[in-house]
Design a protein around this motif. Structure first.
Motif, PDB file in Angstrom:
ATOM      1  N   ALA A 113      18.702   9.950   5.895  1.00 24.23           N
ATOM      2  CA  ALA A 113      18.212   8.578   5.767  1.00 24.23           C
ATOM      3  C   ALA A 113      17.249   8.487   4.590  1.00 24.23           C
ATOM      4  CB  ALA A 113      17.519   8.127   7.048  1.00 24.23           C
ATOM      5  N   MET A 114      17.321   7.377   3.859  1.00 21.77           N
ATOM      6  CA  MET A 114      16.455   7.166   2.707  1.00 21.77           C
ATOM      7  C   MET A 114      15.982   5.716   2.670  1.00 21.77           C
ATOM      8  SD  MET A 114      18.625   9.257  -0.239  1.00 21.77           S
ATOM      9  CE  MET A 114      17.246   9.341  -1.394  1.00 21.77           C
ATOM     10  N   TRP A 115      14.749   5.547   2.210  1.00 25.67           N
ATOM     11  CA  TRP A 115      14.189   4.212   1.994  1.00 25.67           C
ATOM     12  C   TRP A 115      13.692   4.154   0.554  1.00 25.67           C
ATOM     13  CZ3 TRP A 115      13.802   7.153   6.271  1.00 25.67           C
ATOM     14  CH2 TRP A 115      14.187   6.585   7.500  1.00 25.67           C
ATOM     15  N   PHE A 116      14.112   3.146  -0.166  1.00 24.15           N
ATOM     16  CA  PHE A 116      13.785   3.000  -1.581  1.00 24.15           C
ATOM     17  C   PHE A 116      12.701   1.925  -1.707  1.00 24.15           C
ATOM     18  CE2 PHE A 116      18.246   4.183  -1.051  1.00 24.15           C
ATOM     19  CZ  PHE A 116      18.241   5.425  -1.673  1.00 24.15           C
ATOM     20  N   HIS A 117      11.492   2.362  -2.030  1.00 24.28           N
ATOM     21  CA  HIS A 117      10.326   1.477  -1.977  1.00 24.28           C
ATOM     22  C   HIS A 117      10.048   0.749  -3.290  1.00 24.28           C
ATOM     23  CE1 HIS A 117       9.694   3.635   1.722  1.00 24.28           C
ATOM     24  NE2 HIS A 117       9.373   4.749   1.105  1.00 24.28           N
ATOM     25  N   ARG A 118      10.109   1.493  -4.379  1.00 22.15           N
ATOM     26  CA  ARG A 118       9.709   0.953  -5.679  1.00 22.15           C
ATOM     27  C   ARG A 118      10.686   1.404  -6.753  1.00 22.15           C
ATOM     28  NH1 ARG A 118       5.406   2.312  -2.654  1.00 22.15           N
ATOM     29  NH2 ARG A 118       3.768   0.735  -2.390  1.00 22.15           N
ATOM     30  N   PRO A 119      10.811   0.616  -7.819  1.00 20.17           N
ATOM     31  CA  PRO A 119      11.750   1.004  -8.887  1.00 20.17           C
ATOM     32  C   PRO A 119      11.367   2.347  -9.507  1.00 20.17           C
ATOM     33  CG  PRO A 119      11.057  -1.284  -9.130  1.00 20.17           C
ATOM     34  CD  PRO A 119      10.170  -0.687  -8.082  1.00 20.17           C
ATOM     35  N   PHE A 120      12.356   3.079  -9.966  1.00 21.00           N
ATOM     36  CA  PHE A 120      12.131   4.361 -10.618  1.00 21.00           C
ATOM     37  C   PHE A 120      13.333   4.649 -11.500  1.00 21.00           C
ATOM     38  CE2 PHE A 120      14.462   5.196  -6.736  1.00 21.00           C
ATOM     39  CZ  PHE A 120      15.444   6.088  -7.133  1.00 21.00           C
ATOM     40  N   ARG A 121      13.174   5.641 -12.354  1.00 21.35           N
ATOM     41  CA  ARG A 121      14.272   6.117 -13.190  1.00 21.35           C
ATOM     42  C   ARG A 121      14.543   7.581 -12.849  1.00 21.35           C
ATOM     43  NH1 ARG A 121      15.926   2.894 -17.472  1.00 21.35           N
ATOM     44  NH2 ARG A 121      17.032   4.736 -18.275  1.00 21.35           N
ATOM     45  N   ALA A 122      15.792   7.904 -12.585  1.00 22.11           N
ATOM     46  CA  ALA A 122      16.160   9.283 -12.271  1.00 22.11           C
ATOM     47  C   ALA A 122      16.226  10.159 -13.509  1.00 22.11           C
ATOM     48  CB  ALA A 122      17.497   9.311 -11.536  1.00 22.11           C
ATOM     49  N   ASP A 123      16.136   9.569 -14.710  1.00 22.47           N
ATOM     50  CA  ASP A 123      16.105  10.371 -15.932  1.00 22.47           C
ATOM     51  C   ASP A 123      14.675  10.610 -16.415  1.00 22.47           C
ATOM     52  OD1 ASP A 123      15.595   7.789 -16.764  1.00 22.47           O
ATOM     53  OD2 ASP A 123      17.304   7.653 -18.132  1.00 22.47           O
ATOM     54  N   ILE A 147       9.420  11.042  -2.566  1.00 23.69           N
ATOM     55  CA  ILE A 147       9.697  11.147  -3.995  1.00 23.69           C
ATOM     56  C   ILE A 147       8.743  10.212  -4.734  1.00 23.69           C
ATOM     57  CG2 ILE A 147      11.409  10.811  -5.808  1.00 23.69           C
ATOM     58  CD1 ILE A 147      13.571  11.481  -3.776  1.00 23.69           C
ATOM     59  N   PHE A 148       7.951  10.800  -5.633  1.00 23.87           N
ATOM     60  CA  PHE A 148       6.955  10.050  -6.399  1.00 23.87           C
ATOM     61  C   PHE A 148       7.334  10.036  -7.875  1.00 23.87           C
ATOM     62  CE2 PHE A 148       4.637  11.507  -2.697  1.00 23.87           C
ATOM     63  CZ  PHE A 148       3.743  10.494  -2.396  1.00 23.87           C
ATOM     64  N   THR A 149       7.032   8.937  -8.533  1.00 22.83           N
ATOM     65  CA  THR A 149       7.143   8.899  -9.986  1.00 22.83           C
ATOM     66  C   THR A 149       5.989   9.701 -10.581  1.00 22.83           C
ATOM     67  OG1 THR A 149       5.826   6.882 -10.154  1.00 22.83           O
ATOM     68  CG2 THR A 149       8.229   6.625  -9.922  1.00 22.83           C
ATOM     69  N   ALA A 150       6.118  10.073 -11.848  1.00 20.80           N
ATOM     70  CA  ALA A 150       5.089  10.900 -12.484  1.00 20.80           C
ATOM     71  C   ALA A 150       3.738  10.202 -12.547  1.00 20.80           C
ATOM     72  CB  ALA A 150       5.542  11.300 -13.888  1.00 20.80           C
ATOM     73  N   ASP A 151       3.724   8.869 -12.511  1.00 20.59           N
ATOM     74  CA  ASP A 151       2.450   8.146 -12.542  1.00 20.59           C
ATOM     75  C   ASP A 151       1.923   7.831 -11.149  1.00 20.59           C
ATOM     76  OD1 ASP A 151       4.228   6.182 -11.812  1.00 20.59           O
ATOM     77  OD2 ASP A 151       3.771   4.820 -13.472  1.00 20.59           O
ATOM     78  N   GLY A 152       2.530   8.442 -10.106  1.00 22.33           N
ATOM     79  CA  GLY A 152       1.937   8.372  -8.770  1.00 22.33           C
ATOM     80  C   GLY A 152       2.466   7.327  -7.831  1.00 22.33           C
ATOM     81  N   ARG A 153       3.525   6.604  -8.189  1.00 22.96           N
ATOM     82  CA  ARG A 153       4.064   5.585  -7.283  1.00 22.96           C
ATOM     83  C   ARG A 153       5.036   6.225  -6.293  1.00 22.96           C
ATOM     84  NH1 ARG A 153       7.408   2.568  -9.962  1.00 22.96           N
ATOM     85  NH2 ARG A 153       7.339   3.843 -11.849  1.00 22.96           N
ATOM     86  N   LEU A 154       4.874   5.902  -5.013  1.00 19.85           N
ATOM     87  CA  LEU A 154       5.804   6.387  -3.995  1.00 19.85           C
ATOM     88  C   LEU A 154       7.093   5.579  -4.116  1.00 19.85           C
ATOM     89  CD1 LEU A 154       6.537   8.099  -1.555  1.00 19.85           C
ATOM     90  CD2 LEU A 154       5.399   6.421  -0.091  1.00 19.85           C
ATOM     91  N   HIS A 173       0.863  -1.170   0.000  1.00 21.15           N
ATOM     92  CA  HIS A 173       0.000   0.000   0.000  1.00 21.15           C
ATOM     93  C   HIS A 173       0.901   1.222   0.000  1.00 21.15           C
ATOM     94  CE1 HIS A 173       0.953   0.201   4.306  1.00 21.15           C
ATOM     95  NE2 HIS A 173       0.557   1.464   4.260  1.00 21.15           N
ATOM     96  N   GLN A 174       0.329   2.405  -0.211  1.00 26.03           N
ATOM     97  CA  GLN A 174       1.112   3.633  -0.180  1.00 26.03           C
ATOM     98  C   GLN A 174       0.193   4.826   0.008  1.00 26.03           C
ATOM     99  OE1 GLN A 174       2.606   4.038  -4.484  1.00 26.03           O
ATOM    100  NE2 GLN A 174       1.659   6.039  -4.077  1.00 26.03           N
ATOM    101  N   GLU A 175       0.781   5.941   0.465  1.00 26.99           N
ATOM    102  CA  GLU A 175       0.075   7.207   0.502  1.00 26.99           C
ATOM    103  C   GLU A 175      -0.172   7.684  -0.926  1.00 26.99           C
ATOM    104  OE1 GLU A 175       1.553   9.689   4.315  1.00 26.99           O
ATOM    105  OE2 GLU A 175       3.089   9.313   2.792  1.00 26.99           O
ATOM    106  N   PRO A 176      -1.276   8.406  -1.140  1.00 25.11           N
ATOM    107  CA  PRO A 176      -1.496   8.942  -2.491  1.00 25.11           C
ATOM    108  C   PRO A 176      -0.515  10.067  -2.799  1.00 25.11           C
ATOM    109  CG  PRO A 176      -3.180   9.743  -0.984  1.00 25.11           C
ATOM    110  CD  PRO A 176      -2.390   8.715  -0.221  1.00 25.11           C
ATOM    111  N   MET A 177      -0.230  10.245  -4.060  1.00 21.67           N
ATOM    112  CA  MET A 177       0.623  11.333  -4.507  1.00 21.67           C
ATOM    113  C   MET A 177      -0.106  12.660  -4.322  1.00 21.67           C
ATOM    114  SD  MET A 177       2.216  11.795  -8.320  1.00 21.67           S
ATOM    115  CE  MET A 177       3.294  13.146  -8.790  1.00 21.67           C
ATOM    116  N   PRO A 178       0.545  13.671  -3.751  1.00 18.43           N
ATOM    117  CA  PRO A 178      -0.111  14.979  -3.609  1.00 18.43           C
ATOM    118  C   PRO A 178      -0.260  15.664  -4.960  1.00 18.43           C
ATOM    119  CG  PRO A 178       2.186  15.152  -2.982  1.00 18.43           C
ATOM    120  CD  PRO A 178       1.927  13.695  -3.239  1.00 18.43           C
TER     121      PRO A 178
END
Length: 301
Positions: free
Chosen positions: A245-255, A278-285, A126-131
């Motif tokens: 501190a950082m936690w990496f939850h889901r795959p993403f691309r920095a480009d 940090i959210f991806t453009a499609d809303g994934r945390l 589960h995740q918080e919604p993207m603002p």
């Protein structure tokens, strides 16, 4: 005599990737030989954190990906000399790998990082919604925005130094930055969109390290907003990162576009706490971040 072949000069992203391509000098010892341009006479904290994570990742099996890091900034880094990173292989378990990294200059530790890596697993999700946030393509680039604030920042030369320091990253403010309305306290929340100024290879560790690099650029701005302070560039505060501190939850691309949503719940005792998502453009945390920073007000300011 044959004419020499001409080559295109390296881009800021090329230079940053070269910065992260550490030299291996022993089995678990690495060296970074250059430093990025900075506005203050010390190594940018995001650079040290990203390089330390590169060092840790190069001692980990390829099927294990970083899921968290915890770090402390111990001393200011000297941008004029190399940084040596020593990796301690704390644990190699069935599904988790732990590494500790110490960054050293002039015979003293300047930074300490612990990172954990995990093999892929399926589980509850589960995740918080993207603002809500404006479309990044509707926002001005740094090169378009910053010249309008040259007077606030102390001159065009400061603007050019900021643009040089951030040249590898397309970072766009969703609202006016801290230095736009000095003396006017605002809600301690801020948003920026970012992506690298160029495409990256598919290596997941590289994308995580680039996000680590960027994560230290604007996070403490939310602390300054609460007090109407403009920031380090204009000198109305003196500060530095203390821990990160950082936690990496889901795959993403920095480009690809990433939304960095930031807020500060408290500041006290010469320190300010900030947290980011940090959210991806499609809303994934994709990433959660927490940082405490030293924030002091110079006398007379």
């Amino acid at each position: 005599m044959n004419e020499p072949l001409t080559t295109e000069p390296p881009t800021p992203l090329d230079e940053l990737l070269g910065l992260l391509d550490l030299e291996r000098i022993e089995e678990d010892i690495f060296r970074g030989t250059t430093s990025q341009p900075v506005l203050v006479p010390r190594v940018f904290g995001g650079q040290v954190a990203a390089q330390a994570l590169v060092a840790a990742g190069r001692t980990v099996p390829a099927d294990r990906h970083a899921h968290s890091l915890h770090s402390y900034f111990l001393r200011p880094g000297d941008p004029a000399v190399p940084i040596v990173y020593t990796v301690d292989r704390i644990r190699d378990g069935y599904s988790f790998t732990t590494r500790r990294v110490v960054a050293v200059q002039h015979g003293q530790p300047i930074f300490h990082l612990s990172a954990s890596f995990q093999t892929h697993e399926e589980g509850l999700e589960h995740q918080e919604p993207m603002p809500s946030a404006p479309d990044p393509l509707t926002l001005p680039t740094a090169a378009e925005m910053l010249p309008h604030y040259a007077r606030h920042l102390g001159g065009q030369d400061v603007v050019e130094r900021i643009l040089e320091a951030r040249g590898a990253v397309d970072l766009r403010y969703a609202e006016e930055p801290t230095f736009a309305r000095v003396g006017e306290p605002r809600e301690p929340k801020s948003q920026v969109w970012f992506r690298t100024n160029g495409k990256l290879a598919d290596d997941p560790l590289l994308h995580i390290c680039l996000a680590t690099y960027v994560s230290d650029m604007t996070l403490l701005d939310s602390v300054l907003l609460a007090h109407g302070r403009g920031g380090w560039a204009i000198g109305d505060v003196v500060g530095a990162s203390l821990d990160h501190a950082m936690w990496f939850h889901r795959p993403f691309r920095a480009d690809e576009w990433l939304l960095y949503d930031q807020e500060s719940p408290t500041s006290q005792g010469g320190r300010g706490l900030a947290r980011g998502r940090i959210f991806t453009a499609d809303g994934r945390l994709a990433v959660s971040v927490i940082q405490e920073g030293l924030i002091r007000v110079p006398r007379g300011r």
